[in-house]
Design a protein around this motif. Structure first.
Motif, short mmCIF file in Angstrom:
data_model
loop_
_atom_site.label_atom_id
_atom_site.label_comp_id
_atom_site.label_asym_id
_atom_site.label_seq_id
_atom_site.Cartn_x
_atom_site.Cartn_y
_atom_site.Cartn_z
N LYS A 114 0.81 -1.22 0.00
CA LYS A 114 0.00 0.00 0.00
C LYS A 114 0.85 1.27 0.00
O LYS A 114 0.45 2.29 -0.56
CB LYS A 114 -0.93 0.02 1.23
CG LYS A 114 -1.91 -1.14 1.30
CD LYS A 114 -2.89 -1.11 0.15
CE LYS A 114 -3.92 -2.22 0.28
NZ LYS A 114 -4.83 -2.27 -0.90
N THR A 115 2.01 1.21 0.65
CA THR A 115 2.89 2.37 0.76
C THR A 115 4.29 1.96 0.31
O THR A 115 4.89 1.03 0.87
CB THR A 115 2.96 2.89 2.21
OG1 THR A 115 1.63 3.19 2.65
CG2 THR A 115 3.82 4.15 2.29
N LEU A 116 4.80 2.63 -0.70
CA LEU A 116 6.07 2.25 -1.29
C LEU A 116 7.11 3.34 -1.11
O LEU A 116 6.85 4.53 -1.36
CB LEU A 116 5.89 1.97 -2.78
CG LEU A 116 5.01 0.77 -3.13
CD1 LEU A 116 4.63 0.80 -4.61
CD2 LEU A 116 5.74 -0.53 -2.81
N GLY A 117 8.29 2.96 -0.67
CA GLY A 117 9.42 3.87 -0.64
C GLY A 117 10.10 3.86 -1.99
O GLY A 117 10.28 2.80 -2.59
N LEU A 118 10.47 5.03 -2.49
CA LEU A 118 11.07 5.15 -3.82
C LEU A 118 12.51 5.61 -3.70
O LEU A 118 12.80 6.67 -3.13
CB LEU A 118 10.27 6.14 -4.66
CG LEU A 118 10.83 6.50 -6.05
CD1 LEU A 118 10.98 5.26 -6.93
CD2 LEU A 118 9.94 7.54 -6.73
N LEU A 119 13.44 4.82 -4.27
CA LEU A 119 14.85 5.17 -4.30
C LEU A 119 15.31 5.32 -5.74
O LEU A 119 14.85 4.61 -6.63
CB LEU A 119 15.68 4.08 -3.61
CG LEU A 119 15.42 3.88 -2.11
CD1 LEU A 119 16.21 2.68 -1.59
CD2 LEU A 119 15.79 5.14 -1.32
N GLY A 120 16.23 6.23 -5.97
CA GLY A 120 16.75 6.47 -7.32
C GLY A 120 17.53 7.76 -7.35
O GLY A 120 18.07 8.20 -6.32
N ASN A 121 17.59 8.40 -8.51
CA ASN A 121 18.22 9.71 -8.57
C ASN A 121 17.21 10.79 -8.17
O ASN A 121 16.02 10.49 -7.98
CB ASN A 121 18.85 9.99 -9.93
CG ASN A 121 17.83 10.08 -11.05
OD1 ASN A 121 16.61 10.19 -10.81
ND2 ASN A 121 18.29 10.02 -12.28
N LYS A 122 17.65 12.01 -8.06
CA LYS A 122 16.76 13.06 -7.56
C LYS A 122 15.57 13.33 -8.48
O LYS A 122 14.43 13.44 -8.00
CB LYS A 122 17.55 14.36 -7.33
CG LYS A 122 16.77 15.42 -6.57
CD LYS A 122 17.65 16.60 -6.20
CE LYS A 122 16.86 17.64 -5.42
NZ LYS A 122 17.71 18.81 -5.06
N PRO A 123 15.76 13.42 -9.81
CA PRO A 123 14.59 13.64 -10.67
C PRO A 123 13.54 12.53 -10.57
O PRO A 123 12.34 12.81 -10.63
CB PRO A 123 15.21 13.70 -12.08
CG PRO A 123 16.61 14.14 -11.86
CD PRO A 123 17.02 13.50 -10.58
#
Length: 229
Positions: A114-123
């Protein structure tokens, strides 16, 4: 089988993964004596580093048209961040672009997240081209790291991962971010940089990780085999 156009180069390390895995998975279905027809256009990653949205959109539109004219029946963009062009490019061409956010949302839905943490580059983390797809199509909340951690994550992606450097320091940083996002309420983690699954391969984290690369590749294979992305 459908002919698929691949837009790669951002980074070429991820493009190699897409090309290799698509071929392997399709061959596992049709037999190793054959392989799918793929058309690849590799863009210079410096375009993305400039962060000029209009130039990026124009280039991806130009490349998408070339792939369509070359016989591609669908397109897959071999990275997360360039999906920022989807809303601009898709209405202007006659073939579908398989969206990495839809591939991710389907897997998250199947897992009951239901709730997802998002990792990646800033954009990718601060943009809406992945969170809006998940929120609008799957009713999921997306949360991201704190401001200082956004900058550090962007550094690791742009200065290390997309240049083929996979350091222990980066691995430790992202495992720590997963813990922080868990404490903020995440029940799953989106590895929203195409190189993150390579960095965290075979690593046990505090939360289940959704490798967008793998999910997107499966989407590509489905399109090749039955025309449904």
């Amino acid at each position: 089988m459908k002919t698929l156009g691949l837009i790669g180069g951002t980074s070429w390390h991820a493009t190699v993964e897409y090309y290799s895995e698509i071929n392997k998975k399709v061959s596992n279905i049709i037999g190793k004596q054959a392989n799918p027809e793929l058309i690849i256009y590799s863009i210079n990653i410096e375009l993305m580093r400039e962060q000029n949205k209009e130039k990026i959109q124009a280039k991806y539109f130009e490349v998408s048209k070339k792939l369509q004219e070359a016989g591609a029946e669908g397109i897959i963009i071999c990275a997360n961040t360039p999906h920022m062009v989807y809303d601009y490019v898709q209405p202007k061409i006659d073939i579908p672009i398989s969206h990495i956010g839809i591939a991710t949302g389907r897997a998250a839905q199947d897992a009951g997240f239901k709730t997802l943490g998002l990792l990646g580059n800033k954009p990718t983390m601060t943009g809406q081209f992945i969170p809006s797809v998940l929120e609008d199509n799957f009713g999921m909340e997306v949360i991201i790291p704190e401001a200082n951690d956004l900058e550090q994550s962007h550094f690791y992606v742009s200065k290390e991962l997309t240049q083929g450097v996979f350091s222990d320091q980066a691995k430790e940083f992202y495992l720590n971010q997963i813990n922080k996002l868990k404490n903020k309420g995440a029940d799953g983690i989106i590895l929203g940089c195409t190189e993150l699954p390579l960095l965290l391969k075979d690593v046990k984290a505090e939360l289940p990780m959704l490798a967008t690369t793998d999910l997107h590749i499966d989407m590509a294979v489905n399109f090749i085999m039955d025309g449904k992305g």
